[in-house]
Design an enzyme around this catalytic site. Structure first.
Site, PDB file in Angstrom:
ATOM      1  N   ASP A  36     -21.266   9.605 -47.031  1.00 48.98           N
ATOM      2  CA  ASP A  36     -21.020  10.561 -48.111  1.00 48.98           C
ATOM      3  C   ASP A  36     -21.933  11.767 -47.960  1.00 48.98           C
ATOM      4  OD1 ASP A  36     -23.354   9.259 -48.676  1.00 48.98           O
ATOM      5  OD2 ASP A  36     -22.962   9.023 -50.823  1.00 48.98           O
ATOM      6  N   GLU A  37     -22.263  12.121 -46.735  1.00 51.69           N
ATOM      7  CA  GLU A  37     -23.144  13.252 -46.466  1.00 51.69           C
ATOM      8  C   GLU A  37     -22.388  14.343 -45.725  1.00 51.69           C
ATOM      9  OE1 GLU A  37     -26.319  11.524 -44.264  1.00 51.69           O
ATOM     10  OE2 GLU A  37     -27.449  10.958 -46.053  1.00 51.69           O
TER      11      GLU A  37
END
Length: 548
Positions: A451-452
């Protein structure tokens, strides 16, 4: 009776009018056809294997770096007072482990004498034991963190990969050691090596040249076994000495293989993608068999052909072969061959054109897979690194700057836990779409982790540097509206770290500064951004922008 198909048959034409000058150069054609086909297949298979090996190496590096970053965070946040309170230390480890259980065999805290103070999850006999003689412990106890040597675990009796990080006092003295243990066979760790296959019988190897060990392999019998002695596998010897690339070799079992070797970033390891040449070159052997089976028939027919008739009948085939040969030698670009007639030559040319189109599309797809995230279609870490290098090179030449915004989603894990990974994937695609809407055409948005995301802004003038904070605010604003996933309204936020390059910065330095600033934003309350101080400036107190 419809005689058109019969009249369009090349075989009938050759039989009726006399055929072929092929015999005059039959032996030569056989030799060069076999050689060129083998060379083409070697190049094609090597490029495919290299692309797959690079993807596997990047995946392994990402998983290792995730674990090392977790150890670094734990070492940085562990309260020193807990080192004298084993029960409280055990509870503290348990809480952190449950949040991110990437170390399948647990996390240990060891004092400087080698005694295990606490471990989680507990392994029988480990707590309170001494590992003072472990080379991995001794290295970390001297202040050097990082990967340990793959080996058989003393307590778990499993193949393990230890990682360590020293716990230091403010004056730099090592007070304790933090170790994380991952089983080499843990799900999601080295699966692309252990379960990966190339063709029917090919596979992967992960090798540590410093330890002379097979760390992981598609063949489970090779795991933690020593690599071949020098002289047995010449290509392997070159790889152990630093060679990276492709080549044909004979392995320790005497099987000839086509192997592609790629380094794992951030480690001394390398990945080998390999396939037996018997499988890789099977099309060449089939082509040679066809030539041999038909050569004697061709020899008989060639003497029955009148030269001018053969020239007329085989003109389109000769023209097509000339174009194909020139394309093979790179004299002209790859392009479809002209289809002159609706006969065997035309159908062969059409089939070749279809094969050429399929190979071209496969090459484009492999190149895209190597540089883009499969889920969101955004650039991946490799393509981001390349664009950062280009942006920094322009910045150094022109006196401009680049900015890196490191974005980490807030509230993503609850979506995965409650709605499943399918909903999580939908959320990531929607986040990528929203973030793409706030970018300039020259900016780069990349997905670098679960989720980066990283936003790269290049060619900034001094007047434009102040706009980066506004860009970060727009990123926060665009993710504020809830997402509707599977009929459920879900809220997501984002924490952002911002870093601008200094005169001589490398891409890794700028990205690391943005990463650290992002963690400061999370620790400061999330849903905000933090700008990293310049690498050459004293560390000033962080003053994150807090949205009202």
């Amino acid at each position: 009776m419809n005689l058109k198909p019969f009249g369009n048959s090349l075989l009938v034409r050759l039989v009726l009018f006399g055929l072929l000058l092929v015999i005059l150069g039959g032996g030569t054609r056989y030799y060069f056809q076999a050689r060129f086909l083998r060379e083409d297949l070697t190049e094609l298979v090597s490029s495919q294997q290299t692309a797959m090996a690079e993807a596997v190496a990047q995946d392994i590096d990402a998983r290792i770096q995730d674990r090392l970053r977790l150890l670094e965070r734990l070492a940085r946040t562990l309260p020193p007072a807990l080192l004298d309170q084993p029960d409280a230390l055990q509870a503290w480890l348990g809480e952190r482990y449950q949040l991110n259980p990437v170390f399948s065999l647990g996390v240990l805290v060891v004092d400087t004498h080698g005694r295990v103070l606490a471990d989680y999850p507990k392994v029988a006999g480990r707590a309170g034991s001494s590992i003072a003689n472990s080379p991995d412990f001794m290295r970390v106890a001297q202040g050097e963190g990082g990967l340990g040597r793959p080996r058989l675990g003393a307590f778990t009796r499993q193949s393990i990969l230890p990682m360590g990080m020293p716990l230091k006092t403010p004056d730099g003295r090592v007070r304790a050691v933090l170790l994380g243990i991952t089983a080499l066979g843990a799900p999601g760790f080295l699966d692309r090596i252990t379960h990966g296959r190339i063709g029917e019988t090919g596979g992967f190897l992960l090798i540590s040249p410093a330890d002379k060990l097979f760390i992981a392999a598609s063949d489970p019998d090779l795991v933690l076994k020593p690599t071949p002695a020098p002289g047995i596998n010449l290509l392997h010897d070159r790889a152990m000495a630093g060679f990276r690339g492709s080549g044909i070799t004979r392995n320790a079992k005497g099987v000839e293989e086509l192997s592609s070797i790629v380094s794992v970033p951030g480690t001394e390891w390398f990945v080998v993608a390999r396939m037996p040449t018997a499988e890789a070159f099977s099309p060449a052997r089939r082509a040679q068999d066809v030539v041999i089976r038909h050569s004697f028939t061709a020899m008989l027919l060639v003497f029955l052909v009148v030269g001018f008739m053969a020239r007329m009948m085989l003109g389109p085939l000769k023209h097509a072969a000339t174009l194909a040969d020139r394309m093979t030698h790179g004299e002209i670009p790859l392009r479809p061959l002209p289809v002159v007639r609706d006969d065997e030559v035309g159908r062969l040319t059409t089939a070749f054109n279809q094969l050429l189109d399929k190979l071209t599309r496969s090459k484009v797809k492999l190149e895209r897979m190597a540089h883009h995230d499969e889920l969101t279609g955004l650039p991946n870490r490799a393509l981001l690194a390349d664009r950062m290098r280009q942006g920094l090179a322009r910045a150094h030449r022109s006196g401009l700057r680049i900015a890196v915004l490191y974005l980490d989603l807030d509230g993503f894990k609850p979506i995965n836990d409650s709605l499943g990974h399918g909903a999580g994937d939908q959320a990531l695609v929607e986040v990528a779409r929203r973030l793409s809407g706030v970018l300039r055409q020259s900016d780069t948005l990349a997905r670098v982790g679960g989720d980066e995301f990283v936003l790269l802004v290049t060619d900034l003038t001094r007047d434009e540097e102040g706009n980066i904070a506004a860009l970060a605010s727009r990123c926060i604003d665009t993710l504020t509206p809830p997402l509707v996933l599977q009929g459920v309204s879900c809220s997501l936020g984002v924490s952002i770290g911002i870093a601008l390059n200094e005169a001589d910065d490398e891409p890794e330095a700028v990205l690391l500064a943005a990463d650290r600033a992002m963690y400061e934003a999370k620790e400061a309350g999330r849903g905000r951004y933090v700008t990293a101080p310049g690498p050459r400036m004293p560390q000033a107190p962080v003053r994150p922008f807090i949205r009202a």
